[in-house]
Design a protein around this motif. Structure first.
Motif, mmCIF file in Angstrom:
data_model
loop_
_atom_site.group_PDB
_atom_site.id
_atom_site.type_symbol
_atom_site.label_atom_id
_atom_site.label_comp_id
_atom_site.label_asym_id
_atom_site.label_seq_id
_atom_site.Cartn_x
_atom_site.Cartn_y
_atom_site.Cartn_z
ATOM 1 N N GLU A 168 -22.041 -87.114 -21.336
ATOM 2 C CA GLU A 168 -21.298 -87.959 -22.279
ATOM 3 C C GLU A 168 -21.624 -87.527 -23.712
ATOM 4 O OE1 GLU A 168 -21.592 -92.152 -21.479
ATOM 5 O OE2 GLU A 168 -20.760 -91.910 -19.455
ATOM 6 N N GLU A 169 -20.599 -87.396 -24.513
ATOM 7 C CA GLU A 169 -20.750 -86.863 -25.868
ATOM 8 C C GLU A 169 -21.567 -87.765 -26.783
ATOM 9 O OE1 GLU A 169 -17.035 -85.637 -27.570
ATOM 10 O OE2 GLU A 169 -16.474 -84.549 -25.758
ATOM 11 N N ASN A 170 -21.447 -89.051 -26.642
ATOM 12 C CA ASN A 170 -22.105 -89.971 -27.572
ATOM 13 C C ASN A 170 -23.436 -90.513 -27.040
ATOM 14 O OD1 ASN A 170 -20.931 -91.461 -25.569
ATOM 15 N ND2 ASN A 170 -20.056 -93.017 -26.928
ATOM 16 N N SER B 123 -26.421 -89.599 -27.503
ATOM 17 C CA SER B 123 -27.486 -89.659 -28.521
ATOM 18 C C SER B 123 -27.406 -90.933 -29.350
ATOM 19 C CB SER B 123 -27.447 -88.426 -29.412
ATOM 20 O OG SER B 123 -26.204 -88.347 -30.066
ATOM 21 N N ASN B 124 -26.258 -91.590 -29.337
ATOM 22 C CA ASN B 124 -26.099 -92.839 -30.083
ATOM 23 C C ASN B 124 -26.527 -94.063 -29.265
ATOM 24 O OD1 ASN B 124 -24.999 -91.369 -32.214
ATOM 25 N ND2 ASN B 124 -22.916 -91.597 -31.424
ATOM 26 N N TYR B 125 -26.802 -93.860 -27.982
ATOM 27 C CA TYR B 125 -27.176 -94.980 -27.107
ATOM 28 C C TYR B 125 -28.636 -95.361 -27.333
ATOM 29 C CZ TYR B 125 -23.078 -93.946 -24.091
ATOM 30 O OH TYR B 125 -21.828 -93.737 -23.588
ATOM 31 N N SER B 126 -28.891 -96.646 -27.287
ATOM 32 C CA SER B 126 -30.279 -97.117 -27.259
ATOM 33 C C SER B 126 -30.790 -96.923 -25.826
ATOM 34 C CB SER B 126 -30.339 -98.604 -27.631
ATOM 35 O OG SER B 126 -29.774 -99.392 -26.596
ATOM 36 N N GLN C 66 -28.978 -99.261 -23.607
ATOM 37 C CA GLN C 66 -27.589 -98.868 -23.376
ATOM 38 C C GLN C 66 -27.504 -97.712 -22.378
ATOM 39 O OE1 GLN C 66 -26.695 -98.231 -27.548
ATOM 40 N NE2 GLN C 66 -25.143 -99.875 -27.492
ATOM 41 N N ARG C 67 -28.428 -96.769 -22.490
ATOM 42 C CA ARG C 67 -28.458 -95.656 -21.530
ATOM 43 C C ARG C 67 -28.679 -96.176 -20.111
ATOM 44 N NH1 ARG C 67 -32.254 -91.251 -24.536
ATOM 45 N NH2 ARG C 67 -30.847 -90.905 -26.262
#
Length: 140
Positions: A102-104, A106-109, A112-113
């Motif tokens: 998934e591209e985003n 790195s933005n997940y906490s 969230q991951r």
């Protein structure tokens, strides 16, 4: 300390020891030797409980082993366990792979991951419950 068992309780203990050793005692694990020693000790009482049909003895090694009869008695339990582990592991590995793509990400906490990973795993479980491995094929 002394623990008393009925014949039925000892039979259950034999099955529990067999299954736990089967699952938990692998040569590469530090606890393996302790598992095998405890199994040997518990199995050594089989004659006293009239359960010798479930235990074989190797006089050369002075060790007790679960007999083929105990193995056959637990065959279905082991098969069910292996199948459950297979599907859980497959879904977890595929979900982890998909999450990393998934591209985003790195933005997940971390929370969230984890939530996303569980969401993807659940989708794989649903898919495999519906189709099994029928639609799976290697890419060419």
């Amino acid at each position: 300390m002394k623990i008393n068992f009925t014949k039925e309780q000892y039979h259950i203990l034999l099955k529990m020891i067999y299954l736990s050793t089967w699952v938990g005692a692998r040569e590469e694990h530090d606890e393996s030797e302790e598992f095998f020693e405890m199994e040997n000790y518990i199995l050594s009482f089989s004659k006293a409980f009239g359960m010798e049909k479930y235990v074989d003895y190797d006089s050369l090694d002075d060790e007790y082993y679960a007999s083929r009869q105990l193995d056959e008695e637990l065959e279905d339990v082991i098969a069910d366990y292996e199948e459950e582990v297979f599907w859980d592991k497959l879904c977890a590995l595929l979900a982890r792979r998909d999450l990393m793509r998934e591209e985003n990400i790195s933005n997940y906490s971390p929370e969230q991951r984890f939530e996303r990973l569980i969401e993807i795993e659940d989708k794989y479980h649903e898919y495999f419950e519906k189709f099994g491995l029928e639609k799976m094929k290697a890419e060419e």
